[in-house]
Design a protein around this motif. Structure first.
Motif, mmCIF file in Angstrom:
data_model
loop_
_atom_site.group_PDB
_atom_site.id
_atom_site.type_symbol
_atom_site.label_atom_id
_atom_site.label_comp_id
_atom_site.label_asym_id
_atom_site.label_seq_id
_atom_site.Cartn_x
_atom_site.Cartn_y
_atom_site.Cartn_z
ATOM 1 N N THR A 97 0.276 -10.173 -4.045
ATOM 2 C CA THR A 97 0.916 -8.957 -4.551
ATOM 3 C C THR A 97 2.257 -9.267 -5.202
ATOM 4 O O THR A 97 2.579 -8.747 -6.274
ATOM 5 C CB THR A 97 1.115 -7.943 -3.405
ATOM 6 O OG1 THR A 97 -0.159 -7.632 -2.837
ATOM 7 C CG2 THR A 97 1.760 -6.668 -3.913
ATOM 8 N N VAL A 98 3.044 -10.134 -4.567
ATOM 9 C CA VAL A 98 4.342 -10.517 -5.136
ATOM 10 C C VAL A 98 4.154 -11.250 -6.458
ATOM 11 O O VAL A 98 4.841 -10.990 -7.450
ATOM 12 C CB VAL A 98 5.129 -11.391 -4.140
ATOM 13 C CG1 VAL A 98 6.393 -11.936 -4.800
ATOM 14 C CG2 VAL A 98 5.491 -10.597 -2.896
ATOM 15 N N VAL A 99 3.164 -12.162 -6.488
ATOM 16 C CA VAL A 99 2.912 -12.947 -7.695
ATOM 17 C C VAL A 99 2.478 -12.048 -8.852
ATOM 18 O O VAL A 99 2.877 -12.258 -10.004
ATOM 19 C CB VAL A 99 1.856 -14.029 -7.409
ATOM 20 C CG1 VAL A 99 1.348 -14.642 -8.709
ATOM 21 C CG2 VAL A 99 2.435 -15.105 -6.505
ATOM 22 N N GLN A 100 1.678 -11.033 -8.551
ATOM 23 C CA GLN A 100 1.196 -10.135 -9.599
ATOM 24 C C GLN A 100 2.335 -9.391 -10.292
ATOM 25 O O GLN A 100 2.184 -8.947 -11.433
ATOM 26 C CB GLN A 100 0.210 -9.121 -9.007
ATOM 27 C CG GLN A 100 -1.152 -9.702 -8.702
ATOM 28 C CD GLN A 100 -2.080 -8.667 -8.097
ATOM 29 O OE1 GLN A 100 -1.670 -7.864 -7.265
ATOM 30 N NE2 GLN A 100 -3.329 -8.674 -8.521
ATOM 31 N N GLN A 101 3.446 -9.260 -9.607
ATOM 32 C CA GLN A 101 4.584 -8.542 -10.180
ATOM 33 C C GLN A 101 5.449 -9.446 -11.051
ATOM 34 O O GLN A 101 6.428 -8.987 -11.636
ATOM 35 C CB GLN A 101 5.433 -7.953 -9.048
ATOM 36 C CG GLN A 101 4.686 -6.942 -8.197
ATOM 37 C CD GLN A 101 5.450 -6.543 -6.943
ATOM 38 O OE1 GLN A 101 6.509 -7.092 -6.657
ATOM 39 N NE2 GLN A 101 4.917 -5.583 -6.207
ATOM 40 N N GLN A 102 5.072 -10.731 -11.155
ATOM 41 C CA GLN A 102 5.844 -11.690 -11.942
ATOM 42 C C GLN A 102 5.192 -11.905 -13.304
ATOM 43 O O GLN A 102 4.016 -11.584 -13.504
ATOM 44 C CB GLN A 102 5.942 -13.022 -11.191
ATOM 45 C CG GLN A 102 6.512 -12.902 -9.795
ATOM 46 C CD GLN A 102 7.923 -12.352 -9.780
ATOM 47 O OE1 GLN A 102 8.744 -12.719 -10.628
ATOM 48 N NE2 GLN A 102 8.206 -11.483 -8.827
ATOM 49 N N GLU A 342 -9.124 2.928 6.071
ATOM 50 C CA GLU A 342 -8.207 3.492 5.084
ATOM 51 C C GLU A 342 -6.966 2.618 4.935
ATOM 52 O O GLU A 342 -6.477 2.402 3.819
ATOM 53 C CB GLU A 342 -7.817 4.912 5.497
ATOM 54 C CG GLU A 342 -8.969 5.908 5.443
ATOM 55 C CD GLU A 342 -8.601 7.263 6.002
ATOM 56 O OE1 GLU A 342 -7.422 7.443 6.401
ATOM 57 O OE2 GLU A 342 -9.481 8.146 6.067
ATOM 58 N N GLU A 343 -6.438 2.110 6.057
ATOM 59 C CA GLU A 343 -5.270 1.243 5.991
ATOM 60 C C GLU A 343 -5.581 -0.054 5.249
ATOM 61 O O GLU A 343 -4.770 -0.553 4.459
ATOM 62 C CB GLU A 343 -4.780 0.918 7.410
ATOM 63 C CG GLU A 343 -4.095 2.067 8.119
ATOM 64 C CD GLU A 343 -2.782 2.450 7.452
ATOM 65 O OE1 GLU A 343 -1.979 1.539 7.160
ATOM 66 O OE2 GLU A 343 -2.568 3.649 7.219
ATOM 67 N N LEU A 344 -6.766 -0.620 5.494
ATOM 68 C CA LEU A 344 -7.151 -1.854 4.815
ATOM 69 C C LEU A 344 -7.359 -1.631 3.319
ATOM 70 O O LEU A 344 -7.034 -2.492 2.504
ATOM 71 C CB LEU A 344 -8.423 -2.420 5.449
ATOM 72 C CG LEU A 344 -8.227 -3.052 6.837
ATOM 73 C CD1 LEU A 344 -9.561 -3.336 7.496
ATOM 74 C CD2 LEU A 344 -7.406 -4.331 6.736
ATOM 75 N N ILE A 345 -7.877 -0.459 2.970
ATOM 76 C CA ILE A 345 -8.058 -0.148 1.547
ATOM 77 C C ILE A 345 -6.710 -0.078 0.841
ATOM 78 O O ILE A 345 -6.521 -0.582 -0.267
ATOM 79 C CB ILE A 345 -8.835 1.175 1.377
ATOM 80 C CG1 ILE A 345 -10.305 0.978 1.772
ATOM 81 C CG2 ILE A 345 -8.734 1.699 -0.050
ATOM 82 C CD1 ILE A 345 -11.120 2.243 1.823
ATOM 83 N N LYS A 346 -5.736 0.563 1.510
ATOM 84 C CA LYS A 346 -4.388 0.642 0.934
ATOM 85 C C LYS A 346 -3.803 -0.748 0.718
ATOM 86 O O LYS A 346 -3.130 -0.999 -0.279
ATOM 87 C CB LYS A 346 -3.464 1.434 1.871
ATOM 88 C CG LYS A 346 -3.775 2.920 1.973
ATOM 89 C CD LYS A 346 -2.838 3.574 2.982
ATOM 90 C CE LYS A 346 -3.200 5.036 3.223
ATOM 91 N NZ LYS A 346 -2.348 5.637 4.285
ATOM 92 N N LEU A 347 -4.063 -1.646 1.665
ATOM 93 C CA LEU A 347 -3.488 -2.983 1.590
ATOM 94 C C LEU A 347 -4.143 -3.825 0.516
ATOM 95 O O LEU A 347 -3.469 -4.527 -0.241
ATOM 96 C CB LEU A 347 -3.604 -3.668 2.952
ATOM 97 C CG LEU A 347 -3.126 -5.120 3.032
ATOM 98 C CD1 LEU A 347 -1.636 -5.201 2.766
ATOM 99 C CD2 LEU A 347 -3.469 -5.731 4.376
#
Length: 349
Positions: A97-102, A342-347
């Motif tokens: 997720t962090v990498v995708q923002q770069q 639902e929590e796993l889908i959000k993640l």
């Protein structure tokens, strides 16, 4: 790794001559042996961060490949890798997720800066997850009323935190410790609660139904079961000390609510088709409860816990179906089995 394929980030295998010298298994073993309060999932995350810190890789794809390789090595070393897999999955997803923002293209200098940022943010992430236990204790407090009786099974860090918080909040209640089938120590929990003025009793698992019938039947509304979980599966089932499913079944039969308490970082994307050894083995667990014999050597047949399953955190486990669980108490509140998916889908999405 499936998650990386969704992001479009390649994760090529690490060449043998470039294999990391960092011994993640030894690091994990030292970590979990030196700190009794740490969970396998957090120890796995901490070990992966240490591996990342010790590496000198210069690209995103190499970093993701390193994490995948080290995760697989660590999981393969454990007789019960399910609790660890929740942590390794979570860290890998967090980094992706962090990498995708770069920016898609990074120079060597830019990546070095990103790598330092990843390590720093990952450590911050771990420090936040460690606070989950105290939040769970606060969410569980309304369930523990004055003059109530709480049944607990085996040894659980999060259940210890819940009971301690309730006692420190001046709730007066009784605790019944059900001895587990494994060698989980409960004497420290007993001593701590007694020092806080909480009456305790200990019973063997076979005496559970009898103990329930020995309670005041006019006061069963103040009785509940609180169990810890090593991992929570995608369908809301709980992986915990072997015997937990039996305890939850007895609670259900006796019309007594049974709640499992677990930090949300223990949620894992595993979906069992049933609840026996085959399902645990499909998730990497190395245990076999049913061992049929047909020899006539006269040896006494007994349920044995393999020597490799006797290490801390590596005891035999079972899966408690969501139908036996009254609710999951997490740092984010109380949720149903459906709430886990639902929590796993959000993640992940």
């Amino acid at each position: 790794m499936a998650a990386s394929s969704r992001t479009g980030l390649a994760t090529p295998p690490i060449e043998e001559n470039n294999a990391p010298s960092f011994d993640i298994v030894a690091h994990y073993t030292r970590f979990i042996s030196s700190d009794p309060s740490i969970t396998p999932a957090i120890a796995a995350i901490e070990s992966l961060i240490a591996s990342l810190s010790a590496s000198s890789l210069t690209t995103i794809s190499e970093t993701l490949a390193l994490l995948k390789t080290q995760s697989n090595t660590l999981l393969a070393s454990q007789s019960n890798p399910i609790p660890l897999s929740a942590g390794t999955e979570l860290l890998q997803r967090y980094i992706i997720t962090v990498v995708q923002q770069q920016p898609t293209q990074l120079s060597g200098h830019d990546f070095s800066q990103l790598r330092r940022q990843l390590i720093a943010n990952s450590k911050l992430f771990v420090s936040r997850t460690k606070s989950a236990r105290s939040k769970i204790a606060k969410h569980a407090l309304p369930f523990i009323r004055d003059q109530s009786t709480i049944f607990v099974y085996g040894s659980s860090r999060v259940i210890d935190a819940v009971l301690d918080h309730a006692a420190e909040s001046r709730r007066y209640f009784n605790v019944v410790f059900i001895s587990s089938l494994t060698s989980d120590p409960i004497h420290q929990s007993l001593k701590r609660l007694l020092s806080l003025g909480i009456p305790v009793a200990t019973i063997p698992l076979p005496a559970l139904s009898h103990a329930i019938d020995s309670l005041d039947r006019n006061n069963t509304s103040n009785v509940l079961f609180l169990l810890g979980a090593e991992a929570v599966l995608e369908n809301g089932a709980a992986v915990s000390n072997i015997g937990s499913r039996l305890v939850a079944s007895v609670a259900k039969t006796s019309a007594i609510p049974c709640y499992f308490a677990a930090e949300s970082y223990k949620f894992t994307r595993q979906f069992p088709t049933s609840f026996g050894d085959a399902d645990l083995q499909a998730m990497g667990a190395k245990q076999q409860v049913l061992k049929f014999r047909n020899d006539l050597d006269g040896e006494k047949m007994e349920l044995q816990v393999d020597a490799e399953n006797q290490g801390r955190g590596d005891g035999m486990v079972d899966i408690t179906p969501p139908s036996l669980i009254g609710g999951l108490i997490t740092e984010n509140g109380v949720m149903t089995a459906e709430g886990v998916a639902e929590e796993l889908i959000k993640l992940w999405f």
